[in-house]
Design a protein around this motif. Structure first.
Motif, PDB file in Angstrom:
ATOM      1  N   PRO A   3       0.835  -1.194   0.000  1.00 20.08           N
ATOM      2  CA  PRO A   3       0.000   0.000   0.000  1.00 20.08           C
ATOM      3  C   PRO A   3       0.871   1.246   0.000  1.00 20.08           C
ATOM      4  CG  PRO A   3       0.167  -0.866   2.213  1.00 20.08           C
ATOM      5  CD  PRO A   3       0.911  -1.816   1.319  1.00 20.08           C
ATOM      6  N   PRO A   4       0.352   2.377  -0.408  1.00 21.52           N
ATOM      7  CA  PRO A   4       1.178   3.589  -0.431  1.00 21.52           C
ATOM      8  C   PRO A   4       1.658   3.952   0.974  1.00 21.52           C
ATOM      9  CG  PRO A   4      -1.138   4.134  -0.773  1.00 21.52           C
ATOM     10  CD  PRO A   4      -1.024   2.630  -0.828  1.00 21.52           C
ATOM     11  N   GLY A   5       2.830   4.536   1.050  1.00 23.75           N
ATOM     12  CA  GLY A   5       3.393   4.918   2.342  1.00 23.75           C
ATOM     13  C   GLY A   5       2.516   5.908   3.073  1.00 23.75           C
ATOM     14  N   VAL A   6       1.842   6.729   2.320  1.00 26.23           N
ATOM     15  CA  VAL A   6       1.035   7.784   2.935  1.00 26.23           C
ATOM     16  C   VAL A   6      -0.265   7.925   2.159  1.00 26.23           C
ATOM     17  CG1 VAL A   6       0.909  10.266   3.456  1.00 26.23           C
ATOM     18  CG2 VAL A   6       3.107   9.070   3.624  1.00 26.23           C
ATOM     19  N   THR A   7      -1.369   7.996   2.876  1.00 29.15           N
ATOM     20  CA  THR A   7      -2.598   8.451   2.233  1.00 29.15           C
ATOM     21  C   THR A   7      -3.027   9.744   2.901  1.00 29.15           C
ATOM     22  OG1 THR A   7      -3.997   7.200   3.726  1.00 29.15           O
ATOM     23  CG2 THR A   7      -3.410   6.127   1.673  1.00 29.15           C
ATOM     24  N   ILE A   8      -3.552  10.625   2.097  1.00 30.66           N
ATOM     25  CA  ILE A   8      -3.971  11.937   2.597  1.00 30.66           C
ATOM     26  C   ILE A   8      -5.426  12.132   2.204  1.00 30.66           C
ATOM     27  CG2 ILE A   8      -3.533  14.425   2.522  1.00 30.66           C
ATOM     28  CD1 ILE A   8      -0.714  13.760   1.477  1.00 30.66           C
ATOM     29  N   ALA A   9      -6.247  12.435   3.181  1.00 35.85           N
ATOM     30  CA  ALA A   9      -7.664  12.669   2.893  1.00 35.85           C
ATOM     31  C   ALA A   9      -8.146  13.881   3.668  1.00 35.85           C
ATOM     32  CB  ALA A   9      -8.480  11.446   3.275  1.00 35.85           C
ATOM     33  N   THR A  10      -9.114  14.577   3.118  1.00 34.24           N
ATOM     34  CA  THR A  10      -9.681  15.695   3.882  1.00 34.24           C
ATOM     35  C   THR A  10     -10.787  15.186   4.780  1.00 34.24           C
ATOM     36  OG1 THR A  10     -10.971  16.153   1.910  1.00 34.24           O
ATOM     37  CG2 THR A  10      -9.184  17.667   2.408  1.00 34.24           C
ATOM     38  N   GLN A  11     -10.979  15.878   5.878  1.00 37.64           N
ATOM     39  CA  GLN A  11     -12.057  15.519   6.806  1.00 37.64           C
ATOM     40  C   GLN A  11     -13.010  16.687   6.904  1.00 37.64           C
ATOM     41  OE1 GLN A  11     -10.381  14.451  10.577  1.00 37.64           O
ATOM     42  NE2 GLN A  11     -10.214  12.299   9.966  1.00 37.64           N
ATOM     43  N   ASP A  12     -14.289  16.387   6.856  1.00 38.18           N
ATOM     44  CA  ASP A  12     -15.267  17.453   6.921  1.00 38.18           C
ATOM     45  C   ASP A  12     -15.687  17.643   8.370  1.00 38.18           C
ATOM     46  OD1 ASP A  12     -16.972  19.394   6.202  1.00 38.18           O
ATOM     47  OD2 ASP A  12     -18.528  18.052   5.429  1.00 38.18           O
ATOM     48  N   VAL A  13     -15.057  18.585   9.053  1.00 40.93           N
ATOM     49  CA  VAL A  13     -15.393  18.805  10.464  1.00 40.93           C
ATOM     50  C   VAL A  13     -15.485  20.299  10.728  1.00 40.93           C
ATOM     51  CG1 VAL A  13     -14.365  16.701  11.392  1.00 40.93           C
ATOM     52  CG2 VAL A  13     -12.948  18.719  11.075  1.00 40.93           C
ATOM     53  N   ALA A  14     -16.228  20.628  11.778  1.00 40.88           N
ATOM     54  CA  ALA A  14     -16.293  22.025  12.216  1.00 40.88           C
ATOM     55  C   ALA A  14     -15.026  22.332  13.006  1.00 40.88           C
ATOM     56  CB  ALA A  14     -17.514  22.242  13.081  1.00 40.88           C
ATOM     57  N   VAL A  19      -8.912  20.255   7.566  1.00 41.67           N
ATOM     58  CA  VAL A  19      -8.343  19.161   8.349  1.00 41.67           C
ATOM     59  C   VAL A  19      -7.975  18.022   7.400  1.00 41.67           C
ATOM     60  CG1 VAL A  19      -8.706  17.551  10.236  1.00 41.67           C
ATOM     61  CG2 VAL A  19      -9.717  19.846  10.324  1.00 41.67           C
ATOM     62  N   LEU A  20      -6.718  17.629   7.436  1.00 40.38           N
ATOM     63  CA  LEU A  20      -6.239  16.540   6.595  1.00 40.38           C
ATOM     64  C   LEU A  20      -5.923  15.344   7.479  1.00 40.38           C
ATOM     65  CD1 LEU A  20      -3.703  18.516   4.360  1.00 40.38           C
ATOM     66  CD2 LEU A  20      -6.008  17.772   3.731  1.00 40.38           C
ATOM     67  N   ALA A  21      -6.331  14.190   7.032  1.00 42.91           N
ATOM     68  CA  ALA A  21      -5.984  12.964   7.764  1.00 42.91           C
ATOM     69  C   ALA A  21      -4.847  12.275   7.025  1.00 42.91           C
ATOM     70  CB  ALA A  21      -7.198  12.056   7.852  1.00 42.91           C
ATOM     71  N   PRO A  26      -2.664  13.862  16.987  1.00 44.43           N
ATOM     72  CA  PRO A  26      -2.586  12.424  16.808  1.00 44.43           C
ATOM     73  C   PRO A  26      -3.879  11.888  16.221  1.00 44.43           C
ATOM     74  CG  PRO A  26      -2.501  13.017  19.158  1.00 44.43           C
ATOM     75  CD  PRO A  26      -2.519  14.282  18.380  1.00 44.43           C
ATOM     76  N   GLY A  27      -3.726  10.859  15.410  1.00 47.15           N
ATOM     77  CA  GLY A  27      -4.894  10.322  14.710  1.00 47.15           C
ATOM     78  C   GLY A  27      -5.306   8.961  15.195  1.00 47.15           C
ATOM     79  N   GLY A  28      -4.779   8.535  16.331  1.00 46.85           N
ATOM     80  CA  GLY A  28      -5.254   7.262  16.883  1.00 46.85           C
ATOM     81  C   GLY A  28      -4.192   6.179  16.901  1.00 46.85           C
ATOM     82  N   THR A  29      -3.439   6.042  15.812  1.00 46.69           N
ATOM     83  CA  THR A  29      -2.356   5.060  15.806  1.00 46.69           C
ATOM     84  C   THR A  29      -1.047   5.806  15.584  1.00 46.69           C
ATOM     85  OG1 THR A  29      -2.342   4.757  13.430  1.00 46.69           O
ATOM     86  CG2 THR A  29      -3.878   3.395  14.684  1.00 46.69           C
ATOM     87  N   ALA A  30       0.068   5.067  15.759  1.00 45.05           N
ATOM     88  CA  ALA A  30       1.373   5.709  15.644  1.00 45.05           C
ATOM     89  C   ALA A  30       1.587   6.288  14.258  1.00 45.05           C
ATOM     90  CB  ALA A  30       2.483   4.701  15.960  1.00 45.05           C
ATOM     91  N   SER A  31       0.905   5.738  13.269  1.00 49.14           N
ATOM     92  CA  SER A  31       1.146   6.226  11.922  1.00 49.14           C
ATOM     93  C   SER A  31      -0.026   7.041  11.386  1.00 49.14           C
ATOM     94  CB  SER A  31       1.439   5.053  10.990  1.00 49.14           C
ATOM     95  OG  SER A  31       0.319   4.198  10.969  1.00 49.14           O
ATOM     96  N   ALA A  32      -0.902   7.450  12.260  1.00 48.96           N
ATOM     97  CA  ALA A  32      -2.019   8.289  11.812  1.00 48.96           C
ATOM     98  C   ALA A  32      -1.957   9.651  12.503  1.00 48.96           C
ATOM     99  CB  ALA A  32      -3.346   7.612  12.106  1.00 48.96           C
ATOM    100  N   TRP A  33      -2.027  10.670  11.735  1.00 49.40           N
ATOM    101  CA  TRP A  33      -2.016  12.028  12.277  1.00 49.40           C
ATOM    102  C   TRP A  33      -3.045  12.853  11.532  1.00 49.40           C
ATOM    103  CZ3 TRP A  33       1.092  14.130  16.193  1.00 49.40           C
ATOM    104  CH2 TRP A  33       2.069  13.276  16.708  1.00 49.40           C
ATOM    105  N   ARG A  34      -3.471  13.927  12.178  1.00 45.48           N
ATOM    106  CA  ARG A  34      -4.294  14.901  11.477  1.00 45.48           C
ATOM    107  C   ARG A  34      -3.552  16.227  11.453  1.00 45.48           C
ATOM    108  NH1 ARG A  34     -10.228  15.000  13.753  1.00 45.48           N
ATOM    109  NH2 ARG A  34      -9.265  14.461  15.742  1.00 45.48           N
ATOM    110  N   LEU A  35      -3.906  17.011  10.478  1.00 47.59           N
ATOM    111  CA  LEU A  35      -3.177  18.230  10.227  1.00 47.59           C
ATOM    112  C   LEU A  35      -4.205  19.319   9.927  1.00 47.59           C
ATOM    113  CD1 LEU A  35      -0.114  18.732   9.675  1.00 47.59           C
ATOM    114  CD2 LEU A  35      -0.599  18.403   7.280  1.00 47.59           C
ATOM    115  N   ILE A  36      -4.082  20.438  10.623  1.00 49.83           N
ATOM    116  CA  ILE A  36      -5.002  21.549  10.334  1.00 49.83           C
ATOM    117  C   ILE A  36      -4.214  22.664   9.647  1.00 49.83           C
ATOM    118  CG2 ILE A  36      -6.718  23.123  11.310  1.00 49.83           C
ATOM    119  CD1 ILE A  36      -6.734  21.432  13.834  1.00 49.83           C
ATOM    120  N   VAL A  37      -4.641  23.046   8.454  1.00 43.45           N
ATOM    121  CA  VAL A  37      -3.968  24.146   7.750  1.00 43.45           C
ATOM    122  C   VAL A  37      -5.011  25.139   7.247  1.00 43.45           C
ATOM    123  CG1 VAL A  37      -1.962  22.829   6.962  1.00 43.45           C
ATOM    124  CG2 VAL A  37      -3.990  22.926   5.535  1.00 43.45           C
ATOM    125  N   GLY A  38      -4.567  26.371   7.090  1.00 39.68           N
ATOM    126  CA  GLY A  38      -5.451  27.403   6.553  1.00 39.68           C
ATOM    127  C   GLY A  38      -5.813  27.082   5.107  1.00 39.68           C
TER     128      GLY A  38
END
Ligand SMILES: Cc1cc2nc3c(=O)[nH]c(=O)nc-3n(C[C@H](O)[C@H](O)[C@H](O)COP(=O)(O)OP(=O)(O)OC[C@H]3O[C@@H](n4cnc5c(N)ncnc54)[C@H](O)[C@@H]3O)c2cc1C
Ligand SMILES: NC(=O)c1ccc[n+]([C@@H]2O[C@H](COP(=O)([O-])OP(=O)(O)OC[C@H]3O[C@@H](n4cnc5c(N)ncnc54)[C@H](O)[C@@H]3O)[C@@H](O)[C@H]2O)c1
Ligand SMILES: Cc1cc2nc3c(=O)[nH]c(=O)nc-3n(C[C@H](O)[C@H](O)[C@H](O)COP(=O)(O)O)c2cc1C
Ligand SMILES: [Zn+2]
Lengths: 95, 417, 198, 987
Positions: C25-36, C118-120, C162-174
């Protein structure tokens, strides 16, 4: 250079914006010697070679102004603190 | 002894029999008419012009280390007179004029080379600001030219004209600007001053001052003893505040670190000086072939004479943005200098503020180009006890009076100049 | 191999889909999250009271530190003393109202929804990817597991959580930086393979 | 072929083909380019800097001064690669440099004949006549002769990467001392990084024979590496040079990921720049063998003994058919023995010492090696070495050799210890500089610390590793340092063979010879730093790794000082040269800086906008339509549309700061020159804020949305700066104020809609159009409402363009929808999207100040807004704005200009002169800051600053633009050219 932000922890100095001497205080604009006092405050500096207390703004972090003890000869960064410790709760404040 | 081709040949043939020290290794005398503190370019040029133009030869230049060990020995060697404000422009233009004849004046090849400088333009607003500057230059008699994109391309095809984040839209050029061999400037002035009788005293650090009852500065205390002086002139650049403190003076100066970088030597690539203001990068090529480049101040007070990684990255990002073909070149050395950043980024050449004292400071990151004119005007100021017309605006009290010379318009924040 | 996007106009984000090395599987997947996304600010000197109010309402007390505090409905990320970014899957107006109610006069709420993205990030190469972009020690032996630094990723300001596991993070950017952030993330992840789902 | 039949750490099963100067050769996996060239009998590799003398390979690593080559071609051409550090790969293409027409015959070698005249710094004494010739003739000549390789021909096509690492202990170097340091600390649980510049771990152990724990050193290396690799707290980094020690325990390192490949694998970065933050570091960088200065010591074939040992043992190459050794120390004997035992023919062992340990003599005897004690090499012969002359016992003897291994003793690699300005200290016993004052957290082990014996390397490494870990609170298990035999390490300082024949080089690359050092001293350049700068000693790509110590030893001798008194120059980063592109990483081309994208960017693209960089932002500049021949026509159309109908522009780039709290009014009164505390809820006000020095910092409108909630807008450029300023006021100046701020710049898409038809258009997107009824919503009103069926919106009634207008803010993700809705709603009025150009025209027509006027050099009074500045309260800048220089009536004040001859154009940047005055600084009366052609008025207009300011309205001056060659008579007028009373705004 690494600066220990009291809130964010150890960060590279490039996350911060520098202002300089933290020991200066804004003079009283109403004082009779205000013109001279403001000149000194805005323009004159001790500019020491050695220990220096200085203001850094954690622009890429918590946006707090931090007072950093740093040696201008060695760049050794010492203790840091917020420029203002958050004001005490104003009890009885009606608003 | 005059330097000439003949001299070189004769010495070549005789195993350098007829050569001697470029300047005497003088021991301090008890007193001088003028003691100049600081054996950088400015101190030495001041001594030279004091002797040459004003006939004051009983002069000592005191240097705490070896001459040229300060910023004179670590700058990126650019001279130019592309200034904006009337308090600066004519002064720097005079300096360029002095550069133009310096080899012959000093009988020393300082390799002043008018290779030209181009300030790249990336936006209409920047062009307007540069046009204002270019016109200010023209008014002072300096040369300035507005280049369009194609003219810049013709001069420097290696710049990125195709894929730049901030496309190059033109440039402001000063053809008479250029570079000089920085160390040679120091040695040339030292040799010239020495020949006129000036004592150049190295390894002599000024640690304090002597003053008479009236408060007049009467001499200096040094690591080689006390030396009396009718006039004491400070030209110590980044160390100005340290010495002023010995006189209980506070100056409108912060000492900050500016770095410079040199690449490994390569065959000729960069014809003149290029500045990329939108990206904190400027560059030229030394006669040896190294690309000499730099950018912003590190941005904080420092006496460490060295800098840190973020600025190298920032500068190289700027370099790769405009000159992507230098990518595979290698950085050979990095170093830093103690810049005497003044509160408006412009220098101070003044009488006082104490009797017997004369001040030359605030050169920020741009005083190498000023070396001849600074020496010229400071010598005048010391000799005549009044400002030279060309440096008349460079007063210490301008911060109190409000007649500041703020080229960048960033106010009293030295790390932004 | 040159930088992936060196010639893609700066305004363009990389296209959705696979980028870089064809590793599965790809080393990284990036997805947007729809959150307030809402900023919660305690009034000067009222942080404790504000925290108490939030705790009473949401069932857990947001810590006044650069860490993630999860409650049942809202994630609180400390971004400055007495200040948090609140994230929730509900409409922002609902979240704002709940937060205002919880804070009362102890603080203010500023809605940032729509302005912050928010990016996962997930995948085995995420820790290495963050090593490239973040000058902070995120190694579990050095940083608390709930560490959520606000910092700068190579010229782009961001908050990491942190996104729950050691290899999961979330990122907030403008939002204005979204294209730039994605270019940087994908280019840096390319050697390990990257899938962009936005 | 000089490849030895056996041994070496090369993989004979993997032959690699490569070319040098176009000729094909072969080497093996495990070779460097240098070892492969030697194995192929290539001795002449390069030309020197000044005299273009033929040069070969001297060293075996990053100390190499001579064997510099160009690698690869075209956009991947890399100059000045050290053949000794280039890892061989199949297909490698290298060329010699600095030679023309060929390496073997270089025309510039005539310089060598002139060497008596081309001594140190000769150029400062000549080339001055005629004056013009320096730039036209001499300098171009010097430049062409100087330089070494050539830069690439095109932008670097490879990718570069950056990364950060954090650890407890960083170990630099993987020789015996580095390995024991890393292992000891790693066993304690500390996070350890072991960085090694070479492609293989092991340091000198890769070429040494001294047994460790009774076994071959390589077995020890393998064992330690296996254990380190098994530990989760260890990161092993080979091909990684630690190049600099920066502040706060930050170390710069360059990892070469793909330099051993023809091109990087797809998507693989070529190199990675590491910033390693380490609590402690152990420098275990070893020691460098150094040359002896004697006539002809630069001849290809003369090498360092350490290099010979490496080539023989590690690469299985005999560097020469017959070799002699010339040294002042024991280590070179070990080298000679090793070389002999491996099959290298050794003709003589020349030692400057008369007394040598009996064990060594016995070793020589046992091998049948000839020894010449008290001998000195006084000359060499051959284009590449063919023979040497040796003076011994008063006699001179010629010995035919094609290789000479020299060793003047070792220089510990102290470089990184000096990066904070610390000076190494001279150690007489070692005849070397050893580490002095080290950067905080860094200690030194092994040969870098002057501990040369193998057992001492193993012990000091383990000790420093243990100390670092213990310091950090780790429990360090008992250390069992492996046992090693020790080779002898005695030496007697010896630098220079006085009276040897021919040029005796100190700095090989820069052609600095002993005579240059002497000349410099004679001319008074007796400080080492002067010596360096006058002769360029130590300034070449090897940074004096070999040259420095011999050079200053000679200086010490001629100036009658000790070496300790003479001192040494400062080592600065980088330890070994670092690729510039690596420092830039991904930040180049379009990614030099992140581009900020407005919420309506995609829509603007769809509408055909031309974009422009506005700081980090990309903004629509104008929206050309088919048939419009140039941007001026487009802009005129856009302006007319706004003035006559309705137009829209995205102004989301403004900074937006929300301020909350009971004391906001108080704060704003202090930061703005005008008063804000009196502003009613639902109202906005224009404000000007100053710096403490009295200069205007920024302007913008601030609206009060509720009793305790305000929203401030700043200019695009100053958004971050203003926010920082407000936080300074709140946290530093007045922490007692009950105010908090939040940047909401990203939150709100903001669209400005202006023109007589703005209300009609806007009404159609509002959920309740009553809010904008004229009486309900006057000029400078502000309200929170909703649009598009429930989308939160904020409405402000203002217009930079000077028409009836609003700014509407919606959440950024709804900005595009709003813009589309407005375009649809205004279609019947001919709604026109416009860009920054038209906006600039309209604001000049209105006389509004913008960036060119708010340039940090102007006061409120200069800008003609002095009356706004409150005299009833303190505001930042008030006191200093009263300085004489800032109230000088001669200060240039803000006015407008129009050409007397209305057909003439005006240009921003023109200076103002009185009529008839000469163009000279003394007559400079100001400048034009902004100029445009006004489609509304049908002529050019300008804004600017004129000495005397508004008092001169009605007079005529000249706008002089010498750069563009124009000189236009202009009428001074009030800055507002269009609707000065603001009737249209309020309509
Ligand atoms: C990296 C860098 C790049 C630069 N690039 C340029 C450029 O391209 N163009 C340009 O115009 N300018 C440039 N500058 C600025 C320029 O170098 C300086 O402004 C200028 O050299 C300062 O004048 P100086 O030569 O007299 O100073 P210095 O050479 O610093 O002279 C001051 C001397 O005073 C001595 N001193 C200090 N204290 C004492 C004491 N107590 N007793 C005795 N002696 C003392 C010091 O040792 C020093 O030698 C650059 C500066 C730096 C650091
Ligand atoms: N007989 C003698 O007189 C004598 C003298 C000196 C050394 N030696 C021998 O040499 C060995 C020295 O052992 P050691 O462990 O001290 O050193 P070493 O020379 O074995 O290893 C040093 C390693 O550090 C690496 N290195 C240097 N600078 C670096 C940098 N900046 N970044 C990354 N890597 C870097 C080198 O590539 C090398 O592999 C011992 O075997 C010793 O006996 C003998
Ligand atoms: C214009 C210029 C060119 C330089 N070129 C070289 C060079 O080719 N090689 C080198 O080693 N250093 C070069 N240097 C840097 C000096 O070695 C030295 O680092 C600098 O003068 C500062 O002194 P310091 O490092 O001793 O503090 C150059 C410096 C300048 C100012
Ligand atoms: Zn912080």
């Amino acid at each position: 250079m690494r600066i220990d932000c009291p809130y964010c922890g150890s960060r590279d100095a490039h996350e911060f914006a520098y202002l300089g001497d933290a020991t200066l205080t804004r003079p009283d604009p109403a004082a009779p010697n205000a013109a001279e006092a403001f000149h000194d405050w805005v323009y004159l500096r001790d500019n020491p070679a050695g220990p220096h207390s200085e203001l850094w703004y954690h622009a890429s972090g918590c946006r707090r102004w931090v007072v950093v003890a740093r040696d201008t000869l060695t760049h050794a960064v010492g203790p840091t603190r917020f420029a203002c410790a958050a004001a005490e709760p104003r009890e009885g404040d009606a608003r | 002894m005059r330097y000439s081709l003949l001299n070189v040949i004769v010495n070549g043939l005789t195993g350098n029999r007829f050569t001697g020290p470029a300047w005497r290794d003088a021991a301090p005398k008890p007193a001088y008419d003028v003691v100049i503190v600081g054996g950088g370019g400015h101190g030495l040029a001041t001594a030279y012009y004091l002797a040459k133009e004003h006939g004051i030869r009983n002069v000592a230049v005191l240097e705490k280390g070896w001459i040229g060990s300060g910023n004179a020995g670590r700058n990126t060697t650019i001279f130019r007179s592309n200034y904006l404000l009337p308090g600066n422009q004519p002064f720097y233009e005079w300096s360029v004029k002095l550069w133009e004849g310096l080899e012959q004046e000093l009988n020393y090849n300082v390799m002043a080379s008018q290779r030209g400088i181009v300030n790249l333009i990336h936006s209409d607003a920047q062009r307007d600001a540069y046009v204002r500057r270019g016109n200010a230059m023209r008014l002072s008699g300096a040369d300035a030219e507005l280049l369009d994109r194609e003219q810049v391309r013709a001069m420097m095809p290696f710049l990125d004209f195709d894929n730049a984040r901030f496309p190059i839209k033109g440039g402001l050029m000063q053809a008479r600007a250029g570079t000089a061999r920085h160390d040679a400037v120091v040695w040339g002035y030292a040799r010239g001053a020495d020949a006129l009788g000036v004592d150049i005293i190295q390894n002599c650090e000024v640690r304090g001052f002597t003053r008479d009852a009236a408060g007049r500065v009467t001499g200096v205390e040094t690591t080689r003893g006390t030396i009396g002086a009718k006039k004491v002139a400070l030209a110590v650049a980044g160390s100005s505040s340290r010495l002023a403190a010995k006189l209980d003076l506070r100056l409108p100066i912060e000492s900050q670190v500016l770095q410079a970088f040199v690449s490994e030597a390569i065959k000729p690539l960069v014809p003149g000086v290029v500045t990329f203001g939108a990206g904190h990068f400027y560059i030229s090529q030394s006669d040896k072939g190294g690309l000499v480049f730099g950018g912003d101040l590190d941005g904080y007070n420092s006496y460490a004479q060295r800098g840190n990684l973020p600025v190298i990255e920032d500068v190289c990002e700027g370099g790769m943005a405009v000159m992507p073909l230098i990518g595979r070149l290698k950085l050979l050395r990095q170093w830093g200098g103690l810049c005497d950043m003044s509160m408006d980024g412009s220098p101070i050449i003044d009488v006082g503020p104490l009797p017997g004292l004369y001040l030359n400071t605030g050169w920020s990151y741009g005083g190498f180009k000023a070396t001849p004119a600074s020496g010229w005007c400071f010598a005048h100021t010391i000799a005549r006890d009044e400002a030279h017309p060309l440096s008349a605006a460079m007063r210490l009290d301008r911060f109190a009076t409000g007649y500041v010379i703020d080229e960048k318009g960033v106010g009293a924040q030295p790390n932004l100049h | 191999m040159a930088d992936l996007f060196a010639h893609l106009p700066a305004s363009k984000a990389p296209a959705p889909g696979r980028h870089g090395a064809p590793i599965d599987p790809p080393g990284v997947t990036i997805a947007t999250q729809d959150v307030a996304v809402v900023t919660v600010i305690a009034r000067p000197g009222r942080a404790e009271a504000a925290i108490a109010g939030l705790a009473a309402r949401f069932g857990a007390a947001p810590r006044d530190a650069a860490v993630l505090t999860r409650t049942e409905t809202v994630d609180f990320v400390g971004i400055a003393p007495g200040r948090w970014t609140a994230l929730a899957a509900e409409p922002s107006a609902t979240l704002v109202a709940a937060l205002e109610d919880a804070l009362g006069e102890t603080g203010y709420v500023v809605d940032q929804s729509g302005g912050q993205v928010v990016l996962a990030l997930d995948g085995p190469a995420v820790p290495d990817l963050l090593t490239k972009l973040v000058a902070i020690d995120l190694d579990p032996v050095a940083a608390p597991l709930d560490a959520a630094p606000t910092t700068v990723l190579a010229h782009v300001g961001a908050t990491l959580l942190p996104g729950g596991t050691a290899s999961a993070w979330r990122l907030i950017v403008g939002r204005s930086y979204l294209a730039a952030a994605l270019r940087l993330l994908v280019a840096s992840a390319a050697e390990r393979g990257c899938e962009l789902r936005v | 072929m000089s490849r030895l039949a056996r041994g070496g750490l090369i993989d004979r099963a993997r032959p690699f083909a490569f070319t040098f100067d176009g000729r094909p050769y072969q080497g093996f996996q495990g070779d460097t380019l240098a070892s492969a060239l030697l194995a192929s009998d290539v001795r002449l590799v390069g030309r020197s800097f000044k005299y273009h003398r033929p040069r070969g390979i001297v060293g075996c690593g990053t100390e190499e001064p001579n064997a510099l080559v160009e690698l690869r071609t075209g956009a991947r051409r890399e100059p000045n690669a050290k053949a000794t550090t280039v890892e061989l790969f199949d297909g490698l293409d290298a060329r010699s440099q600095n030679a023309w027409p060929s390496l073997a015959f270089d025309a510039m070698a005539v310089n060598g004949l002139l060497s008596p005249f081309f001594g140190a710094a000769f150029y400062y004494k000549t080339f001055m006549w005629p004056k013009a010739a320096w730039e036209k003739l001499y300098e171009p000549m010097i430049r062409r002769a100087a330089g070494l390789g050539r830069t690439a021909e095109a932008p670097d096509p490879d990718a570069y990467d950056k990364a950060h690492a954090f650890c407890d202990l960083l170990v630099i170097g993987s020789g015996p001392s580095g390995l024991t340091a890393a292992l000891t600390a790693a066993r304690s649980g500390a996070r350890v990084i072991l960085a090694e510049e070479d492609f293989r771990f092991g340091g000198r152990l890769l070429s040494e024979r001294t047994a460790i724990d009774g076994a071959a050193p390589l077995a020890f290396v393998d064992r330690v590496l296996a254990e380190l690799a098994s530990l989760p707290n260890v990161r092993l980094m080979s091909r990684t040079s630690l190049f600099g020690v920066y502040d706060g325990g930050t170390y710069g390192a360059l990892e070469r990921l793909a330099d051993h490949l023809p091109v990087p694998a797809p998507f693989q970065p070529r190199q990675r720049l590491w910033k390693i933050v380490a609590k402690r570091a152990v420098l275990a960088a070893g020691a460098l063998d150094r040359p002896i200065v004697f006539g002809g010591n630069d001849r290809p074939g003369v090498m360092l003994a350490q290099a010979v040992e490496t080539f023989v043992a590690r690469h299985a190459v005999a560097p020469a058919k017959t070799m002699a050794v010339f040294a002042n120390n024991d280590a070179a004997w070990t080298t000679a023995f090793a070389a002999h035992d491996a099959g290298q023919n050794v003709a003589a062992l020349i030692d400057t010492r008369r007394d040598v340990a009996p064990g060594l003599l016995a070793g020589a005897k046992a091998r049948g090696l000839r020894t010449l004690l008290g001998g000195e090499v006084i000359a060499t012969k051959g284009k590449t070495l063919t023979s040497i002359e040796v003076a011994v016992g008063g006699k001179v003897e010629r010995i035919a050799v094609d290789g000479l291994a020299m060793s003047g003793g070792f220089s510990p690699a102290v470089h990184l210890t000096c990066h904070h300005g610390g000076r190494p200290v001279w150690n007489d016993a070692l005849a070397a500089f050893v580490p002095g004052n080290c950067p905080p957290g860094l200690t030194v082990a092994g040969a870098a610390a002057g501990a040369y014996a193998l057992s001492a390397c193993l012990e000091t490494g383990a000790a420093e590793g243990a100390k670092a870990a213990a310091d950090l609170g780790f429990a360090v298990p008992a250390v069992d340092v492996p046992k090693a035999e020790d080779a002898p390490t005695a030496l007697a300082a010896f630098w220079y063979v006085e009276g040897s024949k021919g040029m005796a080089f100190v700095d090989f690359q820069n052609d600095v010879a002993a005579k240059d050092v002497k000349l410099a001293a004679k001319e008074g350049f007796t400080s080492v730093e002067h010596l360096k700068r006058y002769t360029t000693l130590g300034m070449a790509t090897d940074q004096g790794k070999l040259a420095n110590v011999p050079g200053l030893a000679i200086l010490a001798k001629v100036t009658g000082r000790t070496i300790a008194e003479t001192g040494t120059t400062l080592f600065r980063p980088p330890w070994s040269p670092v690729t510039l592109a690596a420092f830039a990483g991904h930040h180049r081309g379009q990614d030099f800086r992140p581009a900020r994208i407005t919420p309506t960017h995609a829509l603007a693209e769809e509408l055909g906008a031309v974009f422009v960089e506005a700081g980090p932002w990309l903004r629509a500049s104008y929206f050309p339509k088919a048939g419009e021949t140039d941007w001026r026509a487009t802009v005129a159309r856009e302006v007319a549309a706004v003035r006559e109908g309705v137009g829209l522009i995205d102004v989301s780039t403004f900074g937006k700061i929300e301020l909350c709290g009971p004391d906001v009014g108080l704060l704003l009164d202090r930061v703005y020159a005008n008063t804000f505390s009196t502003l009613a809820v639902g109202k906005a006000r224009y404000g000007v804020m100053c710096r403490e020095d009295g200069m205007v910092m920024d302007d913008g409108t601030t609206a009060r949305l509720g009793p305790d909630r305000w929203i401030m807008t700043t200019t695009t450029a100053n958004a971050a700066k203003v926010h920082q300023h407000l936080e300074f006021c709140l946290q530093v100046l007045w922490p007692d104020l009950d105010v908090v701020t939040a940047s909401v710049s990203e939150r709100w898409a903001q669209i400005s809609i202006s023109g007589p038809k703005a209300r009609d258009t806007l009404a159609r997107v509002l959920d309740e159009d009553a809010v904008i009824a004229p009486e309900a919503f006057p000029y400078m009103g502000a309200v929170e409402t909703s649009v598009l069926g429930g989308v939160t919106a904020r409405l402000f009634r203002l217009s930079f363009a000077g028409e009836l207008g609003w700014e509407i803010a919606v959440p950024a993700d709804r900005g595009e929808a709003l813009a589309r809705a407005l375009l649809a709603a205004g279609a019947e009025f001919g709604i026109t999207p416009y860009g920054l150009e038209a906006l600039a025209v309209m604001r000049i027509e209105k006389g509004h100040v913008s960036g060119p006027e708010l340039n940090g050099q102007t006061t409120i009074a200069d800008l003609g807004m002095g009356r706004m500045a409150s005299t009833k309260k303190d505001w930042i800048g008030r006191v200093m704005a009263g300085r004489p220089g800032l109230v000088d009536p001669n200060r240039p004040g803000f006015v407008g200009f129009r050409p007397v001859d209305r057909s003439q154009r005006l240009s921003a940047g023109a200076h103002l002169l009185e009529q008839g005055a000469a163009a000279a600084t003394a007559n400079d009366r100001g400048w034009i800051s902004s100029a445009t052609w006004s489609p509304t008025l049908g002529h050019a207009i300008g804004l600017g600053f004129l000495a005397g300011g508004a008092a001169r309205i009605g007079e005529v001056v000249r706008a002089w633009d010498g750069l563009r060659g124009t000189d236009v008579a202009v009428e001074v007028c009030a800055p507002a050219f269009y609707d000065p009373e603001g009737v249209r705004l309020r309509g």
